[in-house]
Motif scaffolding. Structure first.
Motif, mmCIF file in Angstrom:
data_model
loop_
_atom_site.group_PDB
_atom_site.id
_atom_site.type_symbol
_atom_site.label_atom_id
_atom_site.label_comp_id
_atom_site.label_asym_id
_atom_site.label_seq_id
_atom_site.Cartn_x
_atom_site.Cartn_y
_atom_site.Cartn_z
ATOM 1 N N GLY A 40 0.830 -1.213 0.000
ATOM 2 C CA GLY A 40 0.000 0.000 0.000
ATOM 3 C C GLY A 40 0.859 1.256 0.000
ATOM 4 O O GLY A 40 0.605 2.208 -0.751
ATOM 5 N N PHE A 41 1.894 1.239 0.827
ATOM 6 C CA PHE A 41 2.804 2.386 0.899
ATOM 7 C C PHE A 41 3.457 2.632 -0.465
ATOM 8 O O PHE A 41 3.476 3.759 -0.977
ATOM 9 C CB PHE A 41 3.868 2.117 1.967
ATOM 10 N N LYS A 42 3.970 1.554 -1.062
ATOM 11 C CA LYS A 42 4.642 1.702 -2.360
ATOM 12 C C LYS A 42 3.677 2.161 -3.455
ATOM 13 O O LYS A 42 4.055 2.917 -4.352
ATOM 14 C CB LYS A 42 5.274 0.368 -2.768
ATOM 15 N N GLN A 43 2.440 1.696 -3.352
ATOM 16 C CA GLN A 43 1.457 2.075 -4.378
ATOM 17 C C GLN A 43 1.244 3.586 -4.417
ATOM 18 O O GLN A 43 0.908 4.156 -5.455
ATOM 19 C CB GLN A 43 0.127 1.356 -4.119
ATOM 20 N N MET A 44 1.396 4.221 -3.270
ATOM 21 C CA MET A 44 1.281 5.673 -3.245
ATOM 22 C C MET A 44 2.610 6.347 -3.565
ATOM 23 O O MET A 44 2.663 7.360 -4.256
ATOM 24 C CB MET A 44 0.842 6.160 -1.863
ATOM 25 N N ALA A 45 3.693 5.820 -3.016
ATOM 26 C CA ALA A 45 4.976 6.533 -3.028
ATOM 27 C C ALA A 45 5.697 6.424 -4.375
ATOM 28 O O ALA A 45 6.278 7.401 -4.857
ATOM 29 C CB ALA A 45 5.863 6.005 -1.902
ATOM 30 N N GLU A 46 5.681 5.252 -4.980
ATOM 31 C CA GLU A 46 6.467 5.063 -6.195
ATOM 32 C C GLU A 46 5.974 5.912 -7.368
ATOM 33 O O GLU A 46 6.794 6.531 -8.064
ATOM 34 C CB GLU A 46 6.567 3.571 -6.524
ATOM 35 N N PRO A 47 4.657 5.996 -7.573
ATOM 36 C CA PRO A 47 4.206 6.879 -8.665
ATOM 37 C C PRO A 47 4.579 8.342 -8.411
ATOM 38 O O PRO A 47 4.625 9.143 -9.326
ATOM 39 C CB PRO A 47 2.668 6.720 -8.640
ATOM 40 N N ASP A 48 4.865 8.659 -7.168
ATOM 41 C CA ASP A 48 5.239 10.022 -6.815
ATOM 42 C C ASP A 48 6.764 10.221 -6.933
ATOM 43 O O ASP A 48 7.300 11.237 -6.518
ATOM 44 C CB ASP A 48 4.773 10.297 -5.373
ATOM 45 N N GLY A 49 7.439 9.215 -7.485
ATOM 46 C CA GLY A 49 8.863 9.373 -7.768
ATOM 47 C C GLY A 49 9.803 8.963 -6.643
ATOM 48 O O GLY A 49 11.007 9.232 -6.716
ATOM 49 N N TRP A 50 9.295 8.320 -5.620
ATOM 50 C CA TRP A 50 10.151 7.906 -4.513
ATOM 51 C C TRP A 50 10.713 6.514 -4.761
ATOM 52 O O TRP A 50 10.028 5.624 -5.248
ATOM 53 C CB TRP A 50 9.359 7.883 -3.196
#
Lengths: 333, 333
Positions: free
Chosen positions: B79-89
């Protein structure tokens, strides 16, 4: 997923009439259009065309000055916009009252204007739309209000518990033990939260909780006129107030009566309104960071819009120590 | 703002040595490098070059299986990655234990790897880095843990209060009045929160709070072996558990003893682990939406990274009614 066909079947009208109603066409009666919109909302219909066309949010404001810089409403809205506008959202600020709310259901208002979600300021439990929030499917974030169990509604506010714990700790460090509370009556979410925060903070520091140390009354000046002398008569040496406006009224009251702050009594507010730094003496108070609260509002809406059903975001409280608090009076030690 | 010059002056070394230390150059001793990093953190130095070069976060995981799909840790991280990765993290997942934490200060670990913030899972109050979180300037979000007063640290979790209110309401609707709690001891933030949620929910529905209805014990099977019969002996007809694993242990215990669920006693867990749907009988439980919790973690970090000092985000709890709850046994009515 609900389609235009489903709505047409439910209402026993043609698909094209439904379509016209949803798209605000002129050749559908006002009455029919509302019926179509309300049914569409009830059935969970999502108007994808509208949603994709424009990213639109509204801020609903009641009982709050939002045009004067540095005031509460102004800064809340500014903080919200600072987050939302760079993210491509168009924001409308809508001042309204109970009369307005009685004239149109919330969901119909939102769909008519193509708002995908709302940020709600200054509402009380008596507002007609509050009842709609219990079942609404349109995301909304309420400042200092809380709706149970509806995953489409979230709450933002400053952490009353943290704030009053800091306040009581500060007073305990100054030697105070009999600490009172003056607040409005417990008919709103936030006043209940402050009241419980006071009780928990007193309990945490092992201080006596006594109903004689507590004054709850609606009218601000009445509450200070009645309860400041009464609490002092009970031996209270420090008073917490649910809001700065009450603490500031107490400063005036004490001045009239020749009661010295903090010589005879220490007082602490909650909010840190701009005026709090300029009272005589300047007010020790729990700060709500207004811009940050507005930003929290947008973060909370972002969660809901992404189907992350949060119930609340609490902002940190900080204690701003000024001159309205001092050591416990000697006669009380 | 702290500069490399300030750090050099404080340590009495050259600017270039500081620069080498900050940038992990080989010709600076390990000891000196740590000293430089720790001083840089202490003085609030911001390595802008590092920050701009890469957006890097880490997820620190202790005591939690995160490799098996559908399990708690796995879904939180997803869940965390689903939000963070598209945001470039870029996200690194770091499993660790107390030994590892004792070997390197948290802030040094974070700066060495260029992590701007962390999401912390499975820590207990006994973890060495927990103490550093009290003063750390690096944003961190803790799942089911809370650090007081530090504006750089926030908490995310599922709303225990809402969860247990739903659970108690469900039991009251089924006719139960004597409702017990079996939990671990109150030495962690989340167990205290569940315990208080139980007390508040009982109070809210006007039910008797009796310490004989409560069993707190560390070892899971010991707690159910000891307290399930004891609570039933007190006339308890329904038991809440702080976590599904305890409720599932109670199912086994009841089976061994010929106690029927829900014929003799209703039980409700907290978590909705994947196994909860497959026990005999399937477990009624409060669901924590694991993916949504992971997403909350990223929203909370986003707040902190944007200097919005939130204390907590609470996710909505929902009650999943299965077959481990039923009407109050007739003999108890």
């Amino acid at each position: 997923m609900t389609t235009i066909n489903d709505i047409a079947a439910r209402l026993g009208i043609s698909k094209s009439t439904v379509s016209k109603g949803l798209n605000n066409a002129r050749d559908v009666s006002e009455e029919m259009r509302k019926k179509i919109l309300e049914t569409a909302v009830e059935m969970g219909y999502v108007n994808r065309r509208l949603q994709k066309k424009e990213k639109k949010l509204c801020i609903l404001v009641e009982n709050m000055d939002y045009r004067t810089p540095n005031q509460f409403g102004h800064d809340l809205i500014l903080g919200f916009k600072q987050m939302a506008e760079p993210d491509g959202w168009k924001i409308d600020v809508i001042p309204l009252d109970k009369e307005f709310q009685r004239g149109i259901p919330y969901t119909v208002f939102m769909m008519e204007h193509g708002y995908q979600a709302s940020f709600v300021l200054g509402f009380s439990l008596l507002d007609p739309w509050i009842h709609e929030f219990r079942t609404s499917r349109i995301p909304a974030v309420l400042y200092d209000n809380y709706i149970k169990e509806n995953p489409n509604i979230a709450s933002v506010g400053c952490d009353s518990q943290e704030g009053f714990e800091l306040a009581v700790k500060h007073l305990v460090d100054l030697g105070h033990q009999k600490i009172g509370l003056i607040s409005g009556p417990l008919d709103s979410y936030i006043l209940k939260a402050r009241y419980n925060a006071y009780l928990n903070a007193m309990d945490k520091y092992g201080l006596e909780i006594n109903e004689k140390y507590i004054g709850l009354e609606y009218y601000i000046n009445d509450s200070t006129r009645k309860y400041v002398p009464r609490l002092l008569g009970e031996g209270v040496t420090a008073i917490l107030f649910s809001h700065d406006v009450r603490a500031i009224s107490a400063i005036t009251e004490c001045e009239d009566r020749g009661i010295s702050i903090p010589g005879d009594v220490s007082i602490i507010g909650f909010d840190d309104l701009p005026i709090a730094a300029h009272t005589q003496p300047p007010l020790t108070t729990v700060r709500q960071d207004r811009l940050a609260l507005g930003k929290c509002g947008f973060y909370a809406l972002s969660c809901l819009l992404n189907r992350v059903p949060i119930g609340s975001i609490l902002l940190r409280a900080t204690l701003i120590v000024r001159n309205s608090t001092g050591p416990v009076p000697r006669k009380s030690v």
